[in-house]
Design an enzyme around this catalytic site. Structure first.
Site, PDB file in Angstrom:
ATOM      1  N   GLU A 160      34.502 -74.668 -12.745  1.00  0.00           N
ATOM      2  CA  GLU A 160      33.497 -74.296 -13.748  1.00  0.00           C
ATOM      3  C   GLU A 160      34.119 -74.129 -15.130  1.00  0.00           C
ATOM      4  O   GLU A 160      33.496 -73.557 -16.033  1.00  0.00           O
ATOM      5  CB  GLU A 160      32.782 -72.997 -13.335  1.00  0.00           C
ATOM      6  CG  GLU A 160      33.654 -71.761 -13.339  1.00  0.00           C
ATOM      7  CD  GLU A 160      34.392 -71.557 -12.020  1.00  0.00           C
ATOM      8  OE1 GLU A 160      34.880 -70.438 -11.780  1.00  0.00           O
ATOM      9  OE2 GLU A 160      34.488 -72.519 -11.219  1.00  0.00           O
ATOM     10  N   ASP A 187      34.549 -71.199 -19.948  1.00  0.00           N
ATOM     11  CA  ASP A 187      34.481 -70.867 -18.529  1.00  0.00           C
ATOM     12  C   ASP A 187      33.136 -70.196 -18.259  1.00  0.00           C
ATOM     13  O   ASP A 187      32.765 -69.217 -18.935  1.00  0.00           O
ATOM     14  CB  ASP A 187      35.627 -69.931 -18.141  1.00  0.00           C
ATOM     15  CG  ASP A 187      35.708 -69.738 -16.638  1.00  0.00           C
ATOM     16  OD1 ASP A 187      36.353 -70.569 -15.978  1.00  0.00           O
ATOM     17  OD2 ASP A 187      35.106 -68.772 -16.127  1.00  0.00           O
ATOM     18  N   ILE A 188      32.388 -70.750 -17.294  1.00  0.00           N
ATOM     19  CA  ILE A 188      31.066 -70.198 -16.970  1.00  0.00           C
ATOM     20  C   ILE A 188      31.259 -68.844 -16.291  1.00  0.00           C
ATOM     21  O   ILE A 188      32.038 -68.705 -15.335  1.00  0.00           O
ATOM     22  CB  ILE A 188      30.292 -71.161 -16.050  1.00  0.00           C
ATOM     23  CG1 ILE A 188      30.127 -72.527 -16.725  1.00  0.00           C
ATOM     24  CG2 ILE A 188      28.934 -70.583 -15.696  1.00  0.00           C
ATOM     25  CD1 ILE A 188      29.470 -73.569 -15.854  1.00  0.00           C
TER      26      ILE A 188
END
Length: 550
Positions: free
Chosen positions: A459, A416-417
């Site tokens: 994301e 996960d960004i």
């Protein structure tokens, strides 16, 4: 017989006018005693015999639906005015039987009343033995005549057919059997202008054509076997990367080419991937080349040849006049999919048969490449160019089942960004798309071809690491984390952006017993990495959280 009936009817009507039954019976007896009349009956409308010869039948009552003298008229519905037929009587003797109406005369109505319009029926049976005997004699004589005539004709035809038909036909049959057994060099050699000679000449011509056709069928059978092999092998996969080595091996085998080159689009718009399969090599050599400059023979493919294909000048198969190599453009409709270049064998130049196989090979490979392209569009996220969630779920099921069957581990990464919402809020969604596109490129670059990256949502991304256990997955995850954080992303207009990522790691069967558990454990590990400060990797099997961090 009909004329006799009319005379009898007129005489009876005259007698009936005199109202004398004895005279009427006497008239019937006189007619019956002539010898030819076997039976004379006057039947009233109720079916009772009013007058008869012989007199013993007087008083009989006929049933029109059951008795033979009545059925001839009444079986068809309404009785006819007169009917004559050839039949047999109760004793089986052939007779002519005539039945006719006896209508009442106007002058009879004074006695009988106007309602009695119908007096009855006259039934006459006359001996037909003489007539049938004559007919039988005529029939027997005609039969004998025809039999003698047929015998004479048969003997004459036998002599003619034996000489002019039987012996020539025997030659034809013998030749046909030998040709049927596969001896196509057999010839009848029959001369003449008749039909049998024409058949012999046609059989000779047919044998010659059969010899040519059998040879052609043998070649076509070999071609069909090759075509089946082509179709079967290019249908094994819908993934382009799997198809490329299959096409290289197939081309080398079908055309007996010592070296085969396959050109397809490269990773960047101006790049081209060139795979070279040389005889004796274990695997193809891969080259990535840019748009070629001036013509040069260096490298795996002449630049002039590559330029002609890139420019769209090569749309059909051809033999290069300099190298005698076969150039097979792979096209589907108007779309260019690739180029195969196969060197000509030294001991066997490309002939017409080989060129036919080239066309079939190019057509089937083009269809396979187009199917792979369309399948890739379906299973690939358009922005990041990693796999879609649906394909990711299917592959994860397959890999877990394979791990369960063969005992090989499989690991799952959930990435996960960090703080990506602030990227969209600060720079806008177009800049966020640039960041996601670059993130996908770096993710693909840091993985093996056997690994499966996907966009899990927004994301969030997932990666399936095949044949990898937990410790090995931690190493891969930290390498990806470091590579993403190390290089800023150019958003344009002098703006750069550095991304970091939090990664959760879980492996099967060490951390989970099912696919659902595996995803849940990796997701929980990712959230622990978020809680531990982000930009780090957490393992599902670790008790405290971060097992690797920046």
């Amino acid at each position: 017989m009909a004329a006799l009936g009319e005379v009898l009817k007129a005489a009876l009507q005259q007698q009936m006018l005199r109202i004398t039954d004895d005279l009427l019976e006497l008239t019937l007896t006189d007619v019956g005693d002539s010898g030819e009349i076997r039976r004379l009956l006057v039947v009233d409308p109720s079916g009772r015999v009013a007058h008869a010869f012989p007199r013993s039948e007087r008083g009989l009552v006929f049933d029109k639906t059951r008795d033979a003298p009545c059925r001839n008229c009444h079986d068809g519905g309404k009785p006819a005015t007169a009917l004559t037929s050839l039949t047999t009587d109760a004793s089986g003797i052939p007779v002519f039987r005539m039945a006719t109406k006896l209508p009442n005369q106007p002058r009879c109505q004074g006695c009988h009343g106007t309602a009695a319009r119908f007096t009855g029926m006259l039934l006459v049976e006359r001996d037909a033995g003489a007539a049938t005997a004559v007919l039988a004699t005529v029939r027997h004589r005609l039969t004998a005549t025809w039999a003698v005539t047929l015998v004479v004709l048969a003997l004459a035809l036998l002599g003619v057919t034996t000489r002019y038909v039987h012996h020539p036909l025997q030659r034809l049959i013998t030749a046909a059997r030998r040709i049927g057994a596969g001896d196509f060099g057999t010839r009848v050699g029959m001369r003449g202008r008749d039909e049998v000679a024409a058949v012999g000449t046609a059989l000779d011509s047919m044998a010659a054509h059969l010899a040519d056709s059998v040879e052609e069928i043998r070649h076509q059978g070999l071609e069909m076997a090759v075509l089946y092999s082509i179709v079967e092998r290019v249908s094994r996969s819908v993934f382009l990367e799997d198809l490329k080595p299959i096409v290289l091996d197939l081309t080398a085998e079908v055309l007996r080419s010592p070296r085969v080159v396959l050109v397809t689009a490269g990773p960047e718009p101006d790049e081209w991937e060139v795979l070279v399969r040389a005889a004796g090599a274990d695997s193809p050599q891969r080259h990535v080349v840019r748009m070629p400059g001036p013509a040069s023979a260096s490298g795996p493919l002449p630049s002039a040849l590559l330029r002609a294909w890139v420019a769209g000048e090569m749309t059909a198969q051809r033999l290069d006049p300099d190298t005698r190599g076969a150039c097979l453009p792979l096209r589907f409709r108007e779309r260019s999919l690739g180029l195969i270049v196969a060197d000509e064998p030294r001991d066997r130049p490309f002939d017409a048969d080989a060129q036919r196989l080239m066309g079939a090979l190019a057509n089937h490979c083009s269809v396979a490449f187009e199917n792979a392209r369309l399948y890739a569009l379906v299973i690939t996220d358009e922005l990041t160019q990693v796999y879609s969630l649906r394909h990711f779920q299917l592959r994860l099921e397959e890999e877990v089942n394979r791990s369960r069957r063969y005992g090989q581990p499989v690991a799952l990464l959930i990435l996960d960004i960090d703080h990506f919402k602030t990227v969209n809020d600060r720079y806008g969604h177009p800049a966020g798309d640039v960041a996601l596109r670059e993130f996908g490129a770096r993710l693909r670059a840091g993985l093996r071809s056997a690994d499966v990256p996907c966009r899990y949502g927004g994301e969030e991304f997932g990666v399936i690491l095949t044949n990898t256990d937990g410790p090995g997955a931690l190493i891969v995850a930290d390498r990806l984390r470091a590579a993403i954080a190390a290089a800023p992303i150019d958003l344009g207009d002098g703006v750069t952006l550095t991304l970091t990522v939090s990664v959760g790691v879980a492996s099967y069967p060490a951390d989970a017993a099912t696919v659902r558990d595996l995803v849940g454990r990796a997701d929980q590990a990712m959230y622990r990495a978020k809680q531990a400060g982000r930009n780090r990797v957490c393992d599902a099997s670790s008790a405290g959280g971060a097992s690797a961090a920046t």
